[in-house]
Scaffold this motif. Structure first.
Motif, mmCIF file in Angstrom:
data_model
loop_
_atom_site.group_PDB
_atom_site.id
_atom_site.type_symbol
_atom_site.label_atom_id
_atom_site.label_comp_id
_atom_site.label_asym_id
_atom_site.label_seq_id
_atom_site.Cartn_x
_atom_site.Cartn_y
_atom_site.Cartn_z
ATOM 1 N N GLN A 1 7.227 14.492 -0.306
ATOM 2 C CA GLN A 1 7.603 13.150 0.164
ATOM 3 C C GLN A 1 8.878 12.666 -0.524
ATOM 4 O OE1 GLN A 1 6.166 11.575 2.642
ATOM 5 N NE2 GLN A 1 4.663 13.201 2.891
ATOM 6 N N LEU A 2 8.952 12.911 -1.815
ATOM 7 C CA LEU A 2 10.145 12.510 -2.561
ATOM 8 C C LEU A 2 11.348 13.329 -2.099
ATOM 9 C CD1 LEU A 2 11.502 10.844 -4.751
ATOM 10 C CD2 LEU A 2 10.759 12.570 -6.419
ATOM 11 N N ALA A 3 11.144 14.621 -1.847
ATOM 12 C CA ALA A 3 12.242 15.461 -1.353
ATOM 13 C C ALA A 3 12.774 14.929 -0.020
ATOM 14 C CB ALA A 3 11.774 16.911 -1.204
ATOM 15 N N ALA A 4 11.875 14.537 0.860
ATOM 16 C CA ALA A 4 12.302 13.980 2.152
ATOM 17 C C ALA A 4 13.044 12.658 1.951
ATOM 18 C CB ALA A 4 11.091 13.781 3.060
ATOM 19 N N ASP A 5 12.526 11.821 1.065
ATOM 20 C CA ASP A 5 13.183 10.538 0.788
ATOM 21 C C ASP A 5 14.584 10.746 0.203
ATOM 22 O OD1 ASP A 5 10.961 9.203 1.689
ATOM 23 O OD2 ASP A 5 10.212 8.687 -0.313
ATOM 24 N N LEU A 6 14.699 11.683 -0.739
ATOM 25 C CA LEU A 6 15.998 11.919 -1.367
ATOM 26 C C LEU A 6 16.989 12.529 -0.380
ATOM 27 C CD1 LEU A 6 14.963 13.175 -4.913
ATOM 28 C CD2 LEU A 6 15.836 10.929 -4.265
ATOM 29 N N THR A 7 16.504 13.399 0.496
ATOM 30 C CA THR A 7 17.382 13.958 1.528
ATOM 31 C C THR A 7 17.919 12.830 2.406
ATOM 32 O OG1 THR A 7 16.189 16.057 1.511
ATOM 33 C CG2 THR A 7 17.499 15.571 3.465
ATOM 34 N N ALA A 8 17.047 11.912 2.777
ATOM 35 C CA ALA A 8 17.488 10.762 3.577
ATOM 36 C C ALA A 8 18.504 9.918 2.793
ATOM 37 C CB ALA A 8 16.291 9.914 3.980
ATOM 38 N N ASN B 1 24.329 13.586 -7.305
ATOM 39 C CA ASN B 1 24.315 12.207 -7.800
ATOM 40 C C ASN B 1 23.049 11.472 -7.383
ATOM 41 O OD1 ASN B 1 26.795 12.532 -9.027
ATOM 42 N ND2 ASN B 1 27.937 11.747 -7.280
ATOM 43 N N VAL B 2 22.596 11.671 -6.153
ATOM 44 C CA VAL B 2 21.370 11.021 -5.674
ATOM 45 C C VAL B 2 20.165 11.500 -6.483
ATOM 46 C CG1 VAL B 2 19.763 10.889 -3.711
ATOM 47 C CG2 VAL B 2 22.206 10.505 -3.361
ATOM 48 N N ILE B 3 20.083 12.805 -6.723
ATOM 49 C CA ILE B 3 18.958 13.350 -7.482
ATOM 50 C C ILE B 3 18.999 12.864 -8.923
ATOM 51 C CG2 ILE B 3 17.954 15.484 -8.389
ATOM 52 C CD1 ILE B 3 18.873 16.795 -5.713
ATOM 53 N N ALA B 4 20.171 12.850 -9.520
ATOM 54 C CA ALA B 4 20.302 12.358 -10.898
ATOM 55 C C ALA B 4 19.884 10.896 -10.997
ATOM 56 C CB ALA B 4 21.736 12.537 -11.391
ATOM 57 N N ALA B 5 20.268 10.096 -10.017
ATOM 58 C CA ALA B 5 19.869 8.679 -10.015
ATOM 59 C C ALA B 5 18.357 8.550 -9.904
ATOM 60 C CB ALA B 5 20.554 7.941 -8.863
ATOM 61 N N ARG C 1 15.838 6.839 -12.565
ATOM 62 C CA ARG C 1 14.918 5.791 -12.141
ATOM 63 C C ARG C 1 13.482 6.163 -12.495
ATOM 64 N NH1 ARG C 1 10.969 4.874 -9.406
ATOM 65 N NH2 ARG C 1 10.962 6.949 -8.506
ATOM 66 N N SER C 2 13.122 7.400 -12.250
ATOM 67 C CA SER C 2 11.771 7.877 -12.531
ATOM 68 C C SER C 2 11.473 7.830 -14.032
ATOM 69 C CB SER C 2 11.607 9.304 -12.001
ATOM 70 O OG SER C 2 10.334 9.796 -12.289
ATOM 71 N N ALA C 3 12.449 8.204 -14.845
ATOM 72 C CA ALA C 3 12.260 8.161 -16.296
ATOM 73 C C ALA C 3 12.033 6.724 -16.765
ATOM 74 C CB ALA C 3 13.463 8.767 -17.000
ATOM 75 N N ARG C 4 12.809 5.779 -16.216
ATOM 76 C CA ARG C 4 12.607 4.369 -16.583
ATOM 77 C C ARG C 4 11.215 3.899 -16.174
ATOM 78 N NH1 ARG C 4 17.829 3.928 -14.450
ATOM 79 N NH2 ARG C 4 16.975 3.100 -12.523
ATOM 80 N N GLU C 5 10.797 4.307 -14.981
ATOM 81 C CA GLU C 5 9.480 3.916 -14.489
ATOM 82 C C GLU C 5 8.368 4.483 -15.365
ATOM 83 O OE1 GLU C 5 6.958 5.215 -10.668
ATOM 84 O OE2 GLU C 5 8.788 4.102 -10.177
ATOM 85 N N HIS C 6 8.497 5.749 -15.746
ATOM 86 C CA HIS C 6 7.472 6.365 -16.594
ATOM 87 C C HIS C 6 7.407 5.717 -17.968
ATOM 88 C CE1 HIS C 6 7.491 9.654 -13.592
ATOM 89 N NE2 HIS C 6 6.209 9.662 -13.898
ATOM 90 N N ARG C 7 8.567 5.374 -18.516
ATOM 91 C CA ARG C 7 8.571 4.679 -19.812
ATOM 92 C C ARG C 7 7.847 3.342 -19.691
ATOM 93 N NH1 ARG C 7 13.841 6.622 -20.168
ATOM 94 N NH2 ARG C 7 14.712 4.649 -19.459
ATOM 95 N N ALA C 8 8.105 2.619 -18.626
ATOM 96 C CA ALA C 8 7.448 1.323 -18.430
ATOM 97 C C ALA C 8 5.946 1.490 -18.239
ATOM 98 C CB ALA C 8 8.061 0.601 -17.226
ATOM 99 N N GLU C 9 5.546 2.496 -17.481
ATOM 100 C CA GLU C 9 4.121 2.734 -17.257
ATOM 101 C C GLU C 9 3.410 3.103 -18.556
ATOM 102 O OE1 GLU C 9 3.845 5.755 -14.270
ATOM 103 O OE2 GLU C 9 4.386 4.369 -12.651
#
Length: 190
Positions: A42-49, A79-83, A87-95
């Motif tokens: 799902q994430l792969a499809a979202d990132l491709t979009a 650049n999209v994947i790096a972003a 974002r995911s790292a920030r989210e995991h830190r917050a969680e």
């Protein structure tokens, strides 16, 4: 000659027909590029979009001086994947800061041990690649994993071709000299 040269690529952001043709010509390649870096379909499809949304947004600024549309597209995808990773790292830190702890039962621990053992070689290879300097690792991934030529990788990274060749040589040499060679695939080393 490349059918997607300069002015044609710049029209992708404003001409739906041009975008449709560009999308169809490149979606499989971008999907493979993203799927090699992201395990969740799902994430792969979202990132491709997201890559193609970024194409629409930046098409008017396409210069073509660092390679063709393919290398430009790979640069956008990186650049999209790096972003997303940031974002995911920030989210995991917050969680982690707000999440409670759930105790694992014996079955959970058994399944976890099986998964850890099954992915040991992948982790070792990942650790070897992460130990490389960022520039060397980026060239190695683009050439050995994504199948770009050294010239295309240089264009995608916005560096000179000679610089890309030197970085690729250094990365391969560093991996050959490390003790975990059994994990490093032939494709990466050739």
């Amino acid at each position: 000659m490349n059918p997607w040269a300069g002015p044609r690529v710049r029209s992708v952001g404003t001409d739906p027909a041009a975008f449709t043709q560009f999308y169809r010509a490149h979606v499989d390649e971008v999907t493979r590029f993203v799927a090699r870096r992201v395990a969740d379909p799902q994430l792969a499809a979202d990132l491709t979009a997201e890559v193609f949304l970024a194409v629409i947004e930046t098409a008017a600024h396409y210069r073509g001086s660092f390679g063709g549309p393919r290398t430009w597209l790979y640069g956008i995808a990186r650049n999209v994947i790096a972003a997303e990773f940031r974002r995911s790292a920030r989210e995991h830190r917050a969680e982690r800061m707000v999440a409670g702890r759930r105790l694992l039962d014996a079955d959970d621990i058994g399944r976890m041990v099986e998964k850890i053992d099954a992915l040991r070689q992948v982790r070792e290879l990942h650790a070897e690649l992460q130990a490389l300097p960022v520039g060397e690792r980026a060239v190695l991934e683009l050439v050995s994993v994504d199948g770009l030529t050294v010239a295309e990788a240089a264009a995608a990274l916005n560096i000179r071709q000679v610089t890309a060749r030197v970085r690729l040589h250094r990365a391969r040499h560093a991996l050959r000299s490390r003790p975990v060679r059994s994990v490093v695939g032939e494709e990466v080393m050739s």
